[in-house]
Scaffold this active site. Structure first.
Site, PDB file in Angstrom:
ATOM      1  N   HIS A 253      -2.633   0.866  -1.161  1.00 52.86           N
ATOM      2  CA  HIS A 253      -2.797   0.605   0.452  1.00 52.86           C
ATOM      3  C   HIS A 253      -3.464  -0.227   1.075  1.00 52.86           C
ATOM      4  O   HIS A 253      -3.549  -0.619   2.156  1.00 52.86           O
ATOM      5  CB  HIS A 253      -3.427   2.031   0.845  1.00 52.86           C
ATOM      6  CG  HIS A 253      -2.909   2.549   2.355  1.00 52.86           C
ATOM      7  ND1 HIS A 253      -3.036   4.050   2.715  1.00 52.86           N
ATOM      8  CD2 HIS A 253      -2.260   1.928   3.164  1.00 52.86           C
ATOM      9  CE1 HIS A 253      -2.667   4.075   3.934  1.00 52.86           C
ATOM     10  NE2 HIS A 253      -2.196   2.908   4.156  1.00 52.86           N
TER      11      HIS A 253
ATOM     12  N   ASP B  18       0.403   9.909  -1.131  1.00 55.34           N
ATOM     13  CA  ASP B  18      -0.491  10.936  -1.290  1.00 55.34           C
ATOM     14  C   ASP B  18      -0.754  11.846  -0.434  1.00 55.34           C
ATOM     15  O   ASP B  18      -1.357  12.911  -0.722  1.00 55.34           O
ATOM     16  CB  ASP B  18      -1.710  10.430  -2.004  1.00 55.34           C
ATOM     17  CG  ASP B  18      -2.904   9.666  -1.048  1.00 55.34           C
ATOM     18  OD1 ASP B  18      -2.685   9.956   0.152  1.00 55.34           O
ATOM     19  OD2 ASP B  18      -3.437   8.832  -1.427  1.00 55.34           O
TER      20      ASP B  18
ATOM     21  N   GLU C 119       1.716   3.379  -2.265  1.00 58.23           N
ATOM     22  CA  GLU C 119       1.235   4.379  -3.254  1.00 58.23           C
ATOM     23  C   GLU C 119       2.418   5.081  -4.041  1.00 58.23           C
ATOM     24  O   GLU C 119       1.840   6.298  -4.819  1.00 58.23           O
ATOM     25  CB  GLU C 119       0.128   5.030  -2.764  1.00 58.23           C
ATOM     26  CG  GLU C 119      -0.964   4.486  -2.066  1.00 58.23           C
ATOM     27  CD  GLU C 119      -1.985   3.848  -3.409  1.00 58.23           C
ATOM     28  OE1 GLU C 119      -1.825   4.135  -4.238  1.00 58.23           O
ATOM     29  OE2 GLU C 119      -3.063   3.064  -2.691  1.00 58.23           O
TER      30      GLU C 119
ATOM     31  N   HIS D 177      -6.449  10.177   2.372  1.00 57.06           N
ATOM     32  CA  HIS D 177      -7.888   9.606   2.222  1.00 57.06           C
ATOM     33  C   HIS D 177      -7.969   8.714   3.625  1.00 57.06           C
ATOM     34  O   HIS D 177      -6.769   8.443   4.359  1.00 57.06           O
ATOM     35  CB  HIS D 177      -7.915   8.581   1.168  1.00 57.06           C
ATOM     36  CG  HIS D 177      -7.716   9.208  -0.068  1.00 57.06           C
ATOM     37  ND1 HIS D 177      -6.463   9.432  -0.553  1.00 57.06           N
ATOM     38  CD2 HIS D 177      -8.449   9.823  -1.168  1.00 57.06           C
ATOM     39  CE1 HIS D 177      -6.547   9.941  -1.670  1.00 57.06           C
ATOM     40  NE2 HIS D 177      -7.733  10.203  -1.905  1.00 57.06           N
TER      41      HIS D 177
ATOM     42  N   ASP E 107      -2.507   9.985   5.524  1.00 59.60           N
ATOM     43  CA  ASP E 107      -2.977   9.565   4.393  1.00 59.60           C
ATOM     44  C   ASP E 107      -3.762  10.761   4.044  1.00 59.60           C
ATOM     45  O   ASP E 107      -4.554  11.548   4.976  1.00 59.60           O
ATOM     46  CB  ASP E 107      -3.830   8.371   4.541  1.00 59.60           C
ATOM     47  CG  ASP E 107      -4.443   7.674   3.112  1.00 59.60           C
ATOM     48  OD1 ASP E 107      -4.242   8.586   2.110  1.00 59.60           O
ATOM     49  OD2 ASP E 107      -4.637   6.398   2.931  1.00 59.60           O
TER      50      ASP E 107
ATOM     51  N   HIS F 149      -8.195  -0.553  -2.236  1.00 55.75           N
ATOM     52  CA  HIS F 149      -7.316  -0.010  -1.190  1.00 55.75           C
ATOM     53  C   HIS F 149      -7.938   1.279  -0.653  1.00 55.75           C
ATOM     54  O   HIS F 149      -7.221   1.985   0.215  1.00 55.75           O
ATOM     55  CB  HIS F 149      -6.367   0.788  -2.545  1.00 55.75           C
ATOM     56  CG  HIS F 149      -6.752   1.817  -3.258  1.00 55.75           C
ATOM     57  ND1 HIS F 149      -5.940   2.628  -3.906  1.00 55.75           N
ATOM     58  CD2 HIS F 149      -7.906   2.113  -3.906  1.00 55.75           C
ATOM     59  CE1 HIS F 149      -6.339   3.591  -4.460  1.00 55.75           C
ATOM     60  NE2 HIS F 149      -7.745   3.314  -4.676  1.00 55.75           N
TER      61      HIS F 149
ATOM     62  N   ASP G 139      -9.558   5.725   3.899  1.00 52.32           N
ATOM     63  CA  ASP G 139      -9.506   4.465   3.584  1.00 52.32           C
ATOM     64  C   ASP G 139     -10.816   3.587   4.564  1.00 52.32           C
ATOM     65  O   ASP G 139     -10.378   2.583   4.955  1.00 52.32           O
ATOM     66  CB  ASP G 139      -8.267   3.650   3.692  1.00 52.32           C
ATOM     67  CG  ASP G 139      -7.416   4.382   2.364  1.00 52.32           C
ATOM     68  OD1 ASP G 139      -7.899   5.156   1.687  1.00 52.32           O
ATOM     69  OD2 ASP G 139      -6.122   4.272   2.737  1.00 52.32           O
TER      70      ASP G 139
ATOM     71  N   ASP H 169       0.825   6.779   3.500  1.00 50.64           N
ATOM     72  CA  ASP H 169       0.463   6.972   2.123  1.00 50.64           C
ATOM     73  C   ASP H 169       0.982   7.976   1.426  1.00 50.64           C
ATOM     74  O   ASP H 169       0.863   9.207   2.062  1.00 50.64           O
ATOM     75  CB  ASP H 169      -1.055   6.887   2.012  1.00 50.64           C
ATOM     76  CG  ASP H 169      -1.532   6.832   0.382  1.00 50.64           C
ATOM     77  OD1 ASP H 169      -1.020   7.388  -0.385  1.00 50.64           O
ATOM     78  OD2 ASP H 169      -2.541   6.131   0.276  1.00 50.64           O
TER      79      ASP H 169
END
Length: 322
Positions: A117, A251, A294, A146, A144, A161, A148, A249
């Protein structure tokens, strides 16, 4: 979501409701930003899953710009432990920004395929700079697990990332934040986080520091539903902007449906929720550019995650069930 190919190219079947676009695919096989290796093969996996053909079947004109050259970890020094490979990542992100600007200057819609990312620090910089030259600003949809939003000072791992959104909002690291010579790239009131569910304690402080208020966790999606969250998010990102960049992302999707990602977290968006989010983005018609990051084929199952990435990109570009 039908996987049959027969209806893709039928012009008036309702399958593709948007005006055709000229799309430029840009691969950024960067894996220096993460501890787990393998996302450098993400662009290849997504191409193998038929990205170009799927988009063309929707009526879009697609050209593949190939991959941006990236450094290999084994040939470079890690640098500072609190921002590992920052020099090499910044160089790659700068090249990515240039490629994105070139595509936009040609009237094309960039589709960036990562890579980890950290590539977003480059892609968003390129979009922001292109519109800045026209005295316009952009919004940012960050989808995402997360946030980030770590910086070298707050990161528990030193993995870059986990820092790109912090860089884009001007928190640092400075090298990434100043790509294209200005910072911040996006304003907090036009930046939206969707589906976060794994946030470091230090990142929570950075969210406050950055002035971010449009943060939608998985609980928000559970309680309010995907449509309500997406409509509100797109209004914020679009308010006073030329449109928005979408940074997805993989994930964000639950590992049951997307097992091949760099940092999987249980409890993510379902298959249909993910498609609905992309379909709503397509309905609004204000997406300036898109990136998907990712995808890690090393830990994937029969390229399932790359296949899903291609499906979600197709939905973002107007594929409909009916």
């Amino acid at each position: 979501m039908s996987k049959t190919n027969e209806t893709f190219a039928v012009p008036h079947s309702g399958v593709q409701s948007l005006p055709p676009r000229d799309i430029c695919i840009i691969g950024v096989p960067l894996d220096l930003g993460a501890s787990r290796r393998g996302v450098d093969m993400g662009p290849s996996a997504v191409r193998v899953a038929g990205l170009e053909a799927r988009l063309e079947a929707l009526g879009h004109n697609v050209s593949d710009g190939g991959n941006i050259g990236v450094a290999i970890a084994e040939t470079k020094h890690v640098g500072e432990e609190n921002a590992r490979y920052l020099k090499e990542i910044t160089e790659t992100c700068t090249k990515a920004a240039e490629h994105v600007m070139e595509a936009l200057e040609k009237g094309m819609t960039p589709v960036i395929i990562g890579g980890d990312h950290s590539v977003a620090a480059g892609s968003v910089s390129g979009v922001a700079e292109f519109y800045r030259r026209q005295n316009q600003k952009i919004g940012l949809i960050w989808i995402d697990a997360h946030s980030d939003l770590n910086t070298p000072e707050t990161s528990p791992s030193g993995n870059v990332h986990g820092m790109p959104l912090a860089a884009l909002l001007g928190l640092g690291p400075a090298a990434l934040a100043n790509i294209c010579g200005f910072s911040p790239k996006v304003l907090p009131e036009n930046t939206v986080l969707i589906g976060v569910r794994d946030i470091d304690a230090t990142e929570k402080e950075n969210i406050k520091r950055a002035g971010l208020t449009e943060v939608y966790t998985m609980r928000d999606i559970d309680e309010r539903g995907m449509r309500a969250v997406m409509e509100e998010a797109l209004r914020a990102a679009g308010r006073g902007t030329a449109g928005y960049h979408v940074s997805l992302d993989m994930d964000w999707v639950d590992p049951e449906d997307a097992p091949g990602v760099g940092t999987p977290v249980r409890g993510g968006a379902t298959y249909r929720e993910a498609h609905l989010a992309m379909e709503i983005i397509a309905d609004h018609g204000r997406m300036l550019s898109l990136e998907v990051v990712e995808v890690n084929p090393v830990i994937d199952e029969h390229n399932r995650t790359a296949d899903l990435a291609v499906e979600l990109i197709s939905s973002a570009f107007g594929k409909k069930i009916l």
